[in-house]
Write an enzyme that holds these catalytic residues in place. Structure first.
Site, PDB file in Angstrom:
ATOM      1  N   LYS A   1     -10.111 -78.513  25.410  1.00 37.62           N
ATOM      2  CA  LYS A   1     -11.468 -79.064  25.353  1.00 37.62           C
ATOM      3  C   LYS A   1     -12.032 -79.521  26.710  1.00 37.62           C
ATOM      4  CE  LYS A   1     -11.360 -80.114  20.444  1.00 37.62           C
ATOM      5  NZ  LYS A   1     -12.371 -79.510  19.623  1.00 37.62           N
TER       6      LYS A   1
ATOM      7  N   ASP B   1      -0.696 -84.687  20.917  1.00 37.25           N
ATOM      8  CA  ASP B   1      -1.796 -83.734  20.941  1.00 37.25           C
ATOM      9  C   ASP B   1      -3.018 -84.492  21.472  1.00 37.25           C
ATOM     10  OD1 ASP B   1      -3.968 -82.147  20.504  1.00 37.25           O
ATOM     11  OD2 ASP B   1      -3.472 -81.632  18.431  1.00 37.25           O
TER      12      ASP B   1
ATOM     13  N   TYR C   1      -5.324 -82.557  12.399  1.00 38.64           N
ATOM     14  CA  TYR C   1      -5.601 -81.167  12.761  1.00 38.64           C
ATOM     15  C   TYR C   1      -5.053 -80.905  14.159  1.00 38.64           C
ATOM     16  CZ  TYR C   1      -7.992 -76.784  13.636  1.00 38.64           C
ATOM     17  OH  TYR C   1      -8.262 -75.460  13.917  1.00 38.64           O
TER      18      TYR C   1
HETATM   19  N1  PMP Z   1      -5.785 -80.344  18.364  1.00 39.60           N
HETATM   20  C1  PMP Z   1      -6.789 -81.183  18.082  1.00 39.60           C
HETATM   21  C2  PMP Z   1      -6.528 -82.644  17.988  1.00 39.60           C
HETATM   22  C3  PMP Z   1      -8.082 -80.685  17.870  1.00 39.60           C
HETATM   23  O1  PMP Z   1      -9.081 -81.530  17.560  1.00 39.60           O
HETATM   24  C4  PMP Z   1      -8.314 -79.295  17.979  1.00 39.60           C
HETATM   25  C5  PMP Z   1      -9.682 -78.695  17.775  1.00 39.60           C
HETATM   26  N2  PMP Z   1     -10.620 -79.451  17.142  1.00 39.60           N
HETATM   27  C6  PMP Z   1      -7.218 -78.466  18.276  1.00 39.60           C
HETATM   28  C7  PMP Z   1      -5.967 -79.022  18.476  1.00 39.60           C
HETATM   29  C8  PMP Z   1      -7.397 -76.992  18.384  1.00 39.60           C
HETATM   30  O2  PMP Z   1      -8.099 -76.679  19.532  1.00 39.60           O
HETATM   31  P1  PMP Z   1      -8.838 -75.263  19.650  1.00 39.60           P
HETATM   32  O3  PMP Z   1      -9.971 -75.268  18.681  1.00 39.60           O
HETATM   33  O4  PMP Z   1      -9.249 -75.215  21.094  1.00 39.60           O
HETATM   34  O5  PMP Z   1      -7.831 -74.218  19.326  1.00 39.60           O
END
Ligand code: PMP
Length: 464
Positions: free
Chosen positions: A286, A258, A157
């Site tokens: 985050k 990421d 994700y």
């Molecule tokens: N990349 C990863 C690895 C994530 O875990 C998440 C959110 N869980 C995101 C991107 C997306 O982040 P956001 O919810 O702040 O858009």
């Protein structure tokens, strides 16, 4: 009378509901004005989404006044703990001086410099979420290489924009053959976008090498979570990230880590420092904002020159927002210091050992991973190397664990399928002991059912 894991879930859900009358009332009220009665679809959970009143340090209180040790941490955000005094002070000061100008403020330089030091990447820009960070990274890949194809890892994700909304959250049946994984787009994503994405399994350098041999001329780059964090935590096998680094570089493609979940959390310099492999771009969000919405991308001088020379306009009204910059400055320079990581990891390791022992006492196999503030322990008879293998974990047991921890004062992420815990600087060994005690009770509960081994280690279970 025979009993099953589903019976245990039913019993725990009844306790859960009896403790959360106010959450139920708020949820019902909310459904009149918000779809699903929640502010993000991922807050939906069985038997009812828990409404939170407040948080301080390692604790949160729900709308019914129940106090929990918080290991959910807002999906891995609150590594600094709730209402951290340093962050509160920084944000309070900023609020009284104005929170938005769409012009840079000095704090941004301090934040960028601190990130450059941690990740070994000299240039940084800001955005407002993990989704925006990975979107910018993919746009940059394309703007720099002039190529269209993006490679992503099966089941990973990366946010909710179109290109990464392919091959996520699928059941084993939906994944397609290993050597030709399904690229079905998520709901609302055009098939044309999915056609620009290629999928390879995590920890499979041969599959990536084959793909690059076949379609390398069209591949702009590869985006990967260097350690999979939506699958009970799956670390990279030795040599895997190095291999991808080499493969992408030889092909003139970009490698993007990421680190939205891992960055600032698994180690001082994120997974980039932990595994000693530096990508072309790192995406953060985050934990960076200490509880304030945030996002960032960091890159090499060469890659980020595409922004300075106008090949890619990295934009956003709220980018580098003063409130976020003030919070991030406090997070990076006052709270998440090099020594905080070892202390958190010590608690995590004790939790992992205690939970594994409690499960083993009842004849239950498990595996676990701990890095910095993150950890997971999963009841399963094999350690998965990729997303497909993780889908073999019994999700009914994950949900039962969520319910049992919750009913006994421990808040974990709903459904319990993802990583088991995020610690904060405020957590103590004593907090860890509560998780171990609850896990021991989970183990006794499972052992008291009539479930056979093949049922316990069954594929699937309930789904979110
Ligand atoms: N990349 C990863 C690895 C994530 O875990 C998440 C959110 N869980 C995101 C991107 C997306 O982040 P956001 O919810 O702040 O858009």
């Amino acid at each position: 009378m025979s009993s099953t894991i589903d019976d245990a879930i039913t019993a725990e859900e009844a306790i859960f509901l009896s403790r959360t009358a106010r959450s139920r009332a708020l949820h019902e009220q909310a459904t009149e004005v918000m779809p699903g009665g929640v502010t993000s679809s991922w807050s939906s959970s069985r038997p009812v989404p828990v409404w939170i009143d407040r948080g301080v340090g390692a604790h949160v209180w729900d709308a019914d006044g129940n106090r929990y040790i918080d290991y959910h941490a807002g999906y891995g955000v609150n590594v600094v703990g709730h209402a951290n005094p340093h962050v509160v002070e920084a944000v309070q000061r900023r609020v009284t001086e104005g929170t938005h100008f769409a012009q840079p403020v000095e704090d941004a330089i301090v934040v960028a410099a601190a990130l450059a030091e941690r990740f070994g990447l000299p240039q940084w820009r800001f955005c407002n979420s993990g989704t925006e960070a990975t979107m910018d990274a993919i746009h940059l890949m394309r703007a720099i290489t002039g190529r269209d194809l993006v490679v992503k890892i099966e089941g990973s994700y990366h946010g909710h924009h179109d290109l990464v909304n392919v091959s996520i959250w699928r059941s084993l049946d939906d994944l397609g053959p290993v050597d030709n994984p399904s690229r079905e787009p998520g709901a609302g994503v055009a098939t044309a976008f999915a056609e620009l994405v290629r999928i390879v399994p995590f920890n499979d350098l041969d599959a990536a090498t084959r793909l690059f041999a076949e379609e390398g001329d069209d591949i702009a780059g590869l985006i990967i979570e260097p350690m999979m964090m939506n699958a009970g935590i799956i670390p990279p096998e030795p040599g895997y990230l190095e291999g991808l680094r080499d493969l992408t570089r030889r092909n003139g493609s970009l490698l993007v880590f990421d680190e939205v979940k891992t960055g600032l959390v698994v180690a001082w310099g994120g997974a980039t420092e932990l595994f000693g492999v530096t990508p072309d771009l790192v995406c953060l969000a985050k934990a960076l904002g200490g509880g304030v919405p945030c996002g960032a991308i960091g890159g090499s001088d060469e890659v980020m020159s595409a922004i300075s020379d106008g090949r890619y306009d990295q934009v956003g009204t709220f980018n580098g927002n003063p409130l976020t910059m003030a919070a991030a400055r406090a997070v990076l320079t006052e709270v998440l210091l090099p020594e905080t990581y070892g202390a958190a990891e010590e608690i995590g390791r004790a939790m992992l050992a205690g939970c594994a022992e409690a499960l083993a006492d009842q004849g239950l196999e498990s595996y676990g991973v701990v890095h910095g503030f993150k950890g997971s322990v999963v009841v399963h008879d094999q350690r998965p190397a990729n997303y497909r293998e993780f889908l073999e974990v019994n999700t009914a047991i994950c949900h039962l664990n969520y319910l049992m921890q919750h009913n006994r004062g421990v808040f974990t992420a709903p459904w319990g399928k993802s990583e088991s815990w995020t610690l904060s600087v405020a957590h103590t060994m004593e907090d860890g002991d509560r998780v171990i005690e609850n896990t021991a009770e989970l183990a006794r509960t499972i052992a008291a059912t009539d479930s056979t081994e093949s049922e316990i280690f069954a594929v699937g279970g309930i789904t979110a």
